[in-house]
Design a protein around this motif. Structure first.
Motif, PDB file in Angstrom:
ATOM      1  N   PHE A   1       1.765  12.336  -0.791  1.00 55.18           N
ATOM      2  CA  PHE A   1       0.789  12.475  -1.752  1.00 55.18           C
ATOM      3  C   PHE A   1       0.850  14.124  -1.914  1.00 55.18           C
ATOM      4  O   PHE A   1       0.687  14.679  -2.924  1.00 55.18           O
ATOM      5  CB  PHE A   1      -0.266  12.027  -1.637  1.00 55.18           C
ATOM      6  CG  PHE A   1      -1.481  11.882  -2.865  1.00 55.18           C
ATOM      7  CD1 PHE A   1      -1.046  11.185  -4.020  1.00 55.18           C
ATOM      8  CD2 PHE A   1      -2.296  12.869  -3.028  1.00 55.18           C
ATOM      9  CE1 PHE A   1      -1.747  11.223  -4.943  1.00 55.18           C
ATOM     10  CE2 PHE A   1      -3.089  13.147  -4.283  1.00 55.18           C
ATOM     11  CZ  PHE A   1      -2.857  12.114  -5.269  1.00 55.18           C
TER      12      PHE A   1
ATOM     13  N   ALA B   1       1.007   4.109  -2.811  1.00 54.55           N
ATOM     14  CA  ALA B   1       0.777   5.589  -2.563  1.00 54.55           C
ATOM     15  C   ALA B   1       2.352   6.470  -3.204  1.00 54.55           C
ATOM     16  O   ALA B   1       1.705   7.457  -3.448  1.00 54.55           O
ATOM     17  CB  ALA B   1       0.352   5.763  -1.222  1.00 54.55           C
TER      18      ALA B   1
ATOM     19  N   SER C   1       0.796  -1.095  -0.019  1.00 61.64           N
ATOM     20  CA  SER C   1       0.103   0.168   0.033  1.00 61.64           C
ATOM     21  C   SER C   1       0.852   1.094  -0.085  1.00 61.64           C
ATOM     22  O   SER C   1       0.545   2.253  -0.845  1.00 61.64           O
ATOM     23  CB  SER C   1      -0.986  -0.231   1.134  1.00 61.64           C
ATOM     24  OG  SER C   1      -1.646   1.267   1.283  1.00 61.64           O
TER      25      SER C   1
ATOM     26  N   TRP D   1      -9.611  10.225   1.303  1.00 65.60           N
ATOM     27  CA  TRP D   1      -8.803   9.860   0.295  1.00 65.60           C
ATOM     28  C   TRP D   1      -9.728   9.516  -1.169  1.00 65.60           C
ATOM     29  O   TRP D   1      -9.234   9.852  -2.074  1.00 65.60           O
ATOM     30  CB  TRP D   1      -8.277   8.371   0.729  1.00 65.60           C
ATOM     31  CG  TRP D   1      -6.992   8.527   1.622  1.00 65.60           C
ATOM     32  CD1 TRP D   1      -6.804   9.494   2.600  1.00 65.60           C
ATOM     33  CD2 TRP D   1      -5.906   7.853   1.471  1.00 65.60           C
ATOM     34  NE1 TRP D   1      -5.388   9.238   3.002  1.00 65.60           N
ATOM     35  CE2 TRP D   1      -5.091   8.246   2.490  1.00 65.60           C
ATOM     36  CE3 TRP D   1      -5.510   6.408   0.871  1.00 65.60           C
ATOM     37  CZ2 TRP D   1      -3.799   7.507   2.912  1.00 65.60           C
ATOM     38  CZ3 TRP D   1      -4.371   5.814   1.167  1.00 65.60           C
ATOM     39  CH2 TRP D   1      -3.717   6.294   2.146  1.00 65.60           C
TER      40      TRP D   1
ATOM     41  N   SER E   1      -4.196   2.043  -3.396  1.00 65.54           N
ATOM     42  CA  SER E   1      -3.271   2.209  -2.190  1.00 65.54           C
ATOM     43  C   SER E   1      -4.449   2.048  -1.007  1.00 65.54           C
ATOM     44  O   SER E   1      -4.270   1.152   0.207  1.00 65.54           O
ATOM     45  CB  SER E   1      -2.446   3.320  -1.961  1.00 65.54           C
ATOM     46  OG  SER E   1      -1.875   3.451  -0.832  1.00 65.54           O
TER      47      SER E   1
ATOM     48  N   LEU F   1      -4.156   6.117  -6.015  1.00 64.77           N
ATOM     49  CA  LEU F   1      -4.351   6.203  -4.689  1.00 64.77           C
ATOM     50  C   LEU F   1      -5.468   5.627  -3.908  1.00 64.77           C
ATOM     51  O   LEU F   1      -5.556   5.017  -2.633  1.00 64.77           O
ATOM     52  CB  LEU F   1      -4.667   8.030  -4.382  1.00 64.77           C
ATOM     53  CG  LEU F   1      -4.742   8.491  -3.026  1.00 64.77           C
ATOM     54  CD1 LEU F   1      -3.242   8.067  -2.098  1.00 64.77           C
ATOM     55  CD2 LEU F   1      -5.417   9.753  -2.673  1.00 64.77           C
TER      56      LEU F   1
ATOM     57  N   LYS G   1       2.094   8.276   3.578  1.00 64.65           N
ATOM     58  CA  LYS G   1       1.186   7.893   2.240  1.00 64.65           C
ATOM     59  C   LYS G   1       0.671   9.464   2.017  1.00 64.65           C
ATOM     60  O   LYS G   1       0.696   9.769   0.988  1.00 64.65           O
ATOM     61  CB  LYS G   1       0.347   6.960   2.160  1.00 64.65           C
ATOM     62  CG  LYS G   1       1.071   5.466   2.083  1.00 64.65           C
ATOM     63  CD  LYS G   1       0.080   4.539   2.152  1.00 64.65           C
ATOM     64  CE  LYS G   1      -0.716   4.195   3.359  1.00 64.65           C
ATOM     65  NZ  LYS G   1      -1.536   2.906   3.151  1.00 64.65           N
ATOM     66  N   GLU G   2      -0.238   9.761   2.968  1.00 59.94           N
ATOM     67  CA  GLU G   2      -0.790  11.116   2.713  1.00 59.94           C
ATOM     68  C   GLU G   2       0.079  12.342   2.738  1.00 59.94           C
ATOM     69  O   GLU G   2      -0.174  12.977   1.771  1.00 59.94           O
ATOM     70  CB  GLU G   2      -1.790  11.193   3.960  1.00 59.94           C
ATOM     71  CG  GLU G   2      -3.023  12.242   3.691  1.00 59.94           C
ATOM     72  CD  GLU G   2      -4.224  12.027   4.586  1.00 59.94           C
ATOM     73  OE1 GLU G   2      -4.918  12.849   4.267  1.00 59.94           O
ATOM     74  OE2 GLU G   2      -4.190  11.261   5.460  1.00 59.94           O
TER      75      GLU G   2
END
Length: 604
Positions: free
Chosen positions: A271, A210, A206, A349, A235, A232, A267-268
């Motif tokens: 991004f 991402a 995951s 997300w 992910s 995304l 991940k967030e």
């Protein structure tokens, strides 16, 4: 290998031996109490051991839930009992006592209901025995042929695989996840389990997905944005799958919970950085918005963490507001509405993915900021009302958790000793933290970049922040102290970087806040895992929130005319903090040997 001891020969036609072996147990049969004790003593001290009544009838998944869950030192169901290393001594004592009883009665055989009696003995010995909620699953010990026939019929009437799949999904989840992800991700989890994949491997997949999505967003092209949005979502599907795999296969671990929670943030925020880089390729500087979204998100999470830690073991913990919330939970549509308006991870997300594909990074960030700000205001207001209307008495453990979450460094300690135990100490911690934030943030916002008055405000912030934590944080609103400190520190870095003449100050500030936020999240995960806060030396080395805040304002004042040097200073701070906290965090989670947990974390 784990060992299961049947307390007698299996019943004719029983599949119990094969079921236990399929769960990874080496099955041994005791002919009496003395032999059972000898078999137990022969099992290596570090291994799990189970005692099972040979008459047991039930679902395989009932045995799995009872005997293989790594989170509990001891667990029991009718006819089955298990103990891990830490509970083994108590089990041995209980079995010795049972053997002495049967020996005194002149028999060498085990008595009926032995496993249930042993479970009660473990409870009496201070060992918490987990008893899983089996629901429709069957676990029973029939005493005659007719009861055995009825039990087998009950087993045949329930599909334990269907129950296992349903229980792999969180009991309380977000609307988007419940209706758009979980209906199929649970089958992906089963596919992974049957191929020997672990939750940590899925979590890593995951993260990689991402990161590729962030790279696509960084291209700044429409095709890249579309690919980023799709990846995304993929992910996120994998993010749901790892937890469902852990529940499906009962593969829980402390490191797994830490990786899942840590990678969610990585991940967030990666991004966000990808979107900011993509926008920069098209001439739009949105780093301030990216950092603002990260600050809002982190502060909202700290509100959640602090409130929960302050109240999870509080006594007299009721209020009219909480009662109203419980009543609303009984009305279906209000439950989903209340879960959606706080913009949990699933909805968030999904919104990011769709807006990335069809709009611009600037629109994505503004939507995030507005949505997160509304969610933060909604949840914080509700919790403030609960705190003001309840008569909770907080424990020393809760006060210590809040102090750990505050992340106060050496300067706060000195200020607390000087001022906190004098006149300022009579004020509640929340009031002093509010004053500290109220002194610093307006000065940072209202004064020019590099103004010496900002340094004075930061020094006063140190004084009041130290006084705020000089006494135990047991007040009604003292759970707001850590969020106020996070807001003050992060906002100071954001505003000073935004007002710097250097075009690269904001990316450097983004890196610094990300590194510090990781430290704060890591503190939360350690407390949740029952392993305590990070070591004191780590807080001292990283300066504490007040030390870092004061240092940033001093650097801004000293380097006001040299914007590039201020950027270098922020970058150096980011690298230093990241290296220290990452190395210590990885060392701890790899070597701690903490009990297995599965942290449900933020509503997905």
């Amino acid at each position: 290998m784990s060992t299961a001891i049947l307390t007698g020969p299996p019943a004719p036609g029983s599949s119990l031996d094969g079921d236990l072996r399929s769960l990874g147990f080496d099955v041994r049969i005791a002919s009496g109490a003395e032999e059972a004790g000898a078999l137990l003593a022969a099992v290596p001290a570090g291994e799990r051991v189970a005692l099972v009544d040979p008459r047991f009838v039930g679902h395989l998944h009932a045995l799995r839930l009872t005997l293989t869950d790594p989170r509990f030192a001891a667990a029991a169901a009718p006819g089955a009992l298990t103990a891990q290393r830490e509970a083994r001594p108590a089990l041995a004592r209980a079995l010795d006592a049972a053997s002495a009883t049967t020996g005194a009665a002149g028999t060498g055989t085990l008595t009926d209901g032995l496993t249930d009696a042993l479970a009660d003995a473990l409870d009496a010995d201070g060992v918490a025995v987990h008893r899983p909620q089996l629901g429709t699953l069957v676990a029973t010990v029939p005493t005659d042929a007719e009861a055995r026939h009825e039990a087998r019929a009950a087993v045949d009437a329930v599909d334990d695989e269907a129950v296992r799949l349903r229980s792999a999904v969180k009991a309380h989840d977000g609307f988007f996840t419940t209706f758009f992800i979980s209906p199929y991700s649970r089958y992906i989890a089963r596919w992974c389990a049957r191929r020997g994949l672990t939750p940590n491997q899925v979590t890593t997949a995951s993260l990689l997905t991402a990161l590729i999505a962030a790279g696509c967003a960084a291209t700044g092209t429409r095709g890249g944005y579309v690919a980023a949005g799709v990846l995304l979502l993929v992910s996120f599907v994998l993010d749901c799958t790892d937890g469902q795999l852990a529940r499906y296969a009962l593969k829980y671990s402390t490191m797994g919970a830490w990786l899942d929670a840590t990678f969610d943030r990585a991940k967030e925020y990666a991004f966000y950085a990808g979107l900011a880089l993509g926008a920069a390729r098209n001439g739009d500087d949105v780093w301030a918005l990216a950092l603002g979204a990260m600050v809002l998100m982190t502060c909202r999470h700290v509100v959640d963490f602090s409130f929960n830690e302050a109240n999870h073991d509080a006594t007299a913990n009721t209020s009219p507001t909480a009662a109203l919330s419980s009543r609303l939970d009984g009305v279906g549509w209000t439950v989903w509405a209340r879960r959606m308006i706080i913009l949990p991870i699933g909805e968030r997300w999904a919104m990011i993915a769709v807006l990335t594909a069809v709009t611009t990074p600037r629109i994505v960030f503004w939507a995030l900021i507005v949505g997160c700000a509304f969610g933060a205001c909604y949840t914080t207001a509700g919790r403030v009302l609960r705190s003001l209307t309840r008569k909770a008495k907080r424990t020393d453990r809760a006060a210590q958790a809040l102090a750990d979450l505050a992340d106060s460094g050496p300067l706060a300690g000195i200020a607390g000793r000087i001022f906190g135990r004098a006149g300022l100490g009579v004020l509640p911690g929340f009031v002093l933290a509010l004053v500290a934030t109220g002194v610093l943030v307006p000065a940072v916002l209202g004064r020019p970049f590099g103004d010496r008055g900002t340094v004075v405000a930061a020094a006063l912030y140190v004084v009041f922040a130290g006084a705020a934590v000089a006494r135990p944080l047991k007040g009604a609103l003292d759970w707001l102290v850590p969020p106020l400190f996070r807001a003050a520190e992060y906002t100071t870095v954001l505003v000073l970087a935004a007002r710097s003449d250097s075009p690269h100050a904001l990316p450097a500030a983004f890196g610094l806040v990300a590194a510090v936020a990781y430290h704060h999240y890591d503190t939360v995960y350690r407390i949740r895992g029952g392993t305590g806060a990070p070591p004191a030396w780590l807080v001292r080395v990283t300066g504490g929130h007040e030390g870092r805040t004061l240092l940033v304002t001093v650097l801004a004042a000293l380097l006001a005319d040299r914007g590039d040097d201020f950027t270098l200073a922020l970058t150096a701070m980011a690298v230093a903090v990241a290296l220290v906290v990452l190395v210590e965090s990885i060392r701890f989670w790899v070597s701690s040997g903490a009990p297995a947990v599965h942290d449900e974390g933020e509503t997905a």
